[in-house]
Design a protein around this motif. Structure first.
Motif, short mmCIF file in Angstrom:
data_model
loop_
_atom_site.label_atom_id
_atom_site.label_comp_id
_atom_site.label_asym_id
_atom_site.label_seq_id
_atom_site.Cartn_x
_atom_site.Cartn_y
_atom_site.Cartn_z
N HIS A 104 1.06 -1.12 0.03
CA HIS A 104 0.04 0.07 0.00
C HIS A 104 0.83 1.30 -0.03
CE1 HIS A 104 -2.56 3.07 2.14
NE2 HIS A 104 -3.16 3.01 1.16
N SER A 105 0.58 2.32 -0.93
CA SER A 105 1.07 3.52 -0.75
C SER A 105 2.61 3.33 -0.89
CB SER A 105 0.61 4.39 0.37
OG SER A 105 0.82 5.78 0.43
N SER A 131 4.55 0.23 -1.63
CA SER A 131 4.69 -0.28 -3.13
C SER A 131 6.28 -0.04 -3.52
CB SER A 131 4.05 0.65 -4.10
OG SER A 131 2.55 0.68 -3.90
N TYR A 175 -1.47 -1.19 -4.51
CA TYR A 175 -2.73 -0.42 -4.28
C TYR A 175 -2.38 1.02 -3.64
CZ TYR A 175 -2.94 -2.83 0.27
OH TYR A 175 -2.72 -3.51 1.24
N GLY A 176 -3.04 2.11 -4.16
CA GLY A 176 -2.71 3.22 -3.79
C GLY A 176 -1.48 3.80 -3.89
N SER A 177 -0.91 3.17 -4.85
CA SER A 177 0.62 3.26 -5.12
C SER A 177 1.35 4.72 -5.51
CB SER A 177 1.05 2.20 -6.19
OG SER A 177 2.39 2.39 -6.33
N ARG A 227 -6.34 1.34 -8.24
CA ARG A 227 -6.65 2.73 -7.27
C ARG A 227 -8.02 2.89 -7.30
NH1 ARG A 227 -2.69 6.34 -9.49
NH2 ARG A 227 -4.17 6.94 -11.16
N ASP A 247 -8.92 8.14 -4.26
CA ASP A 247 -7.74 8.17 -3.78
C ASP A 247 -6.75 9.37 -4.36
OD1 ASP A 247 -5.25 7.67 -2.68
OD2 ASP A 247 -5.09 5.59 -3.29
N HIS A 258 -7.77 6.69 -0.26
CA HIS A 258 -6.60 6.35 0.04
C HIS A 258 -6.22 5.25 1.19
CE1 HIS A 258 -2.14 6.20 -0.78
NE2 HIS A 258 -1.81 6.34 0.32
N SER A 259 -7.17 5.22 2.24
CA SER A 259 -7.10 4.21 3.37
C SER A 259 -8.19 3.34 3.35
CB SER A 259 -7.23 5.16 4.43
OG SER A 259 -5.66 6.14 4.82
N TYR A 292 -8.71 0.71 1.12
CA TYR A 292 -8.60 -0.41 0.14
C TYR A 292 -9.18 -1.79 0.85
CZ TYR A 292 -6.36 2.26 -3.16
OH TYR A 292 -6.34 3.19 -4.28
N SER A 310 -12.56 -3.40 -3.60
CA SER A 310 -11.36 -3.62 -3.62
C SER A 310 -10.71 -4.58 -2.55
CB SER A 310 -10.31 -2.39 -3.08
OG SER A 310 -11.10 -1.93 -1.80
#
Length: 318
Positions: free
Chosen positions: A203-204, A207, A225-227, A248, A252, A292-293, A295, A302
């Motif tokens: 996540h974020s 990644s 995801y949310g990368s 995504r 996000d 963004h938070s 997933y 998701s």
């Protein structure tokens, strides 16, 4: 076709604004941050087997480290941290390792690792630490419930994550420090459970950590995801045999971050190609309309699709 000069300037201006905010943020927030001391944990032997006896020994060592940190927090008057650590030391919870120093390191297991045919390792992004551990743990619990029996989820808080409002959140430094530890952890799991299907869920900023650890890892999937990016131009450049997935949510904010790399005299800022762009070459999965938070929120598209990927199934379109 060459990028339009005006568009390129705009992306650099946006990235410059991020850098400014990153530098200013820690200065304004520094006075509010308080370090909580903790003792160094005893060294753990590599996990070479996942028999119930071997796991019980490893979990007991993790619990001892948590209780030692709780005693230190209590002694020094950090009552909120002490209460949280007492909850973490509950015998019903299972930690492969724990270190309360420097923001905290932990690997909590959800499910029966001794019987797991599928193992998902959650690698979190910026601002994840012991004080904000609930989001990581909650997502792991919800994914574990979705996957059911014969699955194990490991919430891997194995590195010092950057602050979202820091320059480090825009560079490779923390990821390059974390990658060898993630690589060693996954290889240990692969040795202990050679028949299990292992997936990295990233996540974020996580990644970036996964991407730096990816070459040569024996995992089935790397799910971004949310990368914020990977610092690689393409999925192929990650040098992995794993299937690389990217998704995504439509709400996000990462979608508005310039996906580019800018070389400055003091650092290289940004992580390059957007993993959900066609040019990156990842397999895309639908991630719904979350932020963004969100997933791993209950009932989300998701969460359903990430669970399907971990299970070796094709994600759903809707």
């Amino acid at each position: 076709m060459a990028p339009h000069p005006r568009g390129s300037r705009l992306r650099r201006a946006l990235l410059g604004a991020l850098v400014t905010a990153s530098v200013a943020g820690p200065i304004s927030g520094a006075a509010r941050s308080t370090a909580v001391p903790a003792p160094a944990p005893a060294a753990s032997a590599p996990l070479r087997a996942t028999t119930p006896a071997a796991l019980a020994e490893r979990y007991a060592a993790g619990r001892d480290a948590i209780r030692a940190a709780e005693r230190t927090a209590t002694r020094d008057g950090h009552r909120w941290r002490a209460a949280m650590l007492r909850a973490m030391a509950d015998p019903a919870r299972s930690f492969l390792f724990f270190d309360g120093r420097d923001g905290g390191r932990a690997a909590e297991v959800f499910g029966d690792l001794s019987q797991a045919e599928r193992i998902a390792v959650l690698v979190p992004g910026a601002d994840t630490n012991l004080d904000r551990y609930g989001l990581l743990r909650g997502g792991a619990l919800r994914l574990a419930r979705k996957l059911g029996d014969r699955s194990a989820i490991i919430a891997w808080l194995g590195y010092r994550t950057p602050s979202t409002t820091s320059l480090e959140a825009l560079t490779l430094d923390r990821a390059d420090t974390a990658a060898p530890d993630l690589r060693a952890f996954v290889r240990e799991l692969s040795t202990a459970r050679p028949a299990a299907r292992i997936s990295l869920l990233c996540h974020s900023y996580g990644s970036v950590v996964c991407a730096r650890a990816a070459p040569g890892l024996n995992v089935a999937d790397i799910v971004l995801y949310g990368s914020v990016g990977t610092a690689a131009d393409t999925a192929a450049a990650l040098r992995t045999r794993a299937t690389v997935w990217a998704g995504r949510g439509t709400a996000d904010w990462v979608a508005h971050v310039p996906h580019m790399r800018l070389r400055l005299p003091f650092a290289t800022i940004g992580f390059g190609t957007d993993p959900v762009s066609p040019g990156f070459g990842a397999r895309l999965f639908a991630a719904g309309d979350g932020g963004h938070s969100d997933y791993l929120d209950s009932g989300s598209l998701s969460l359903r699709n990430i669970a399907r990927i971990v299970s070796g199934q094709t994600p759903a379109d809707a």
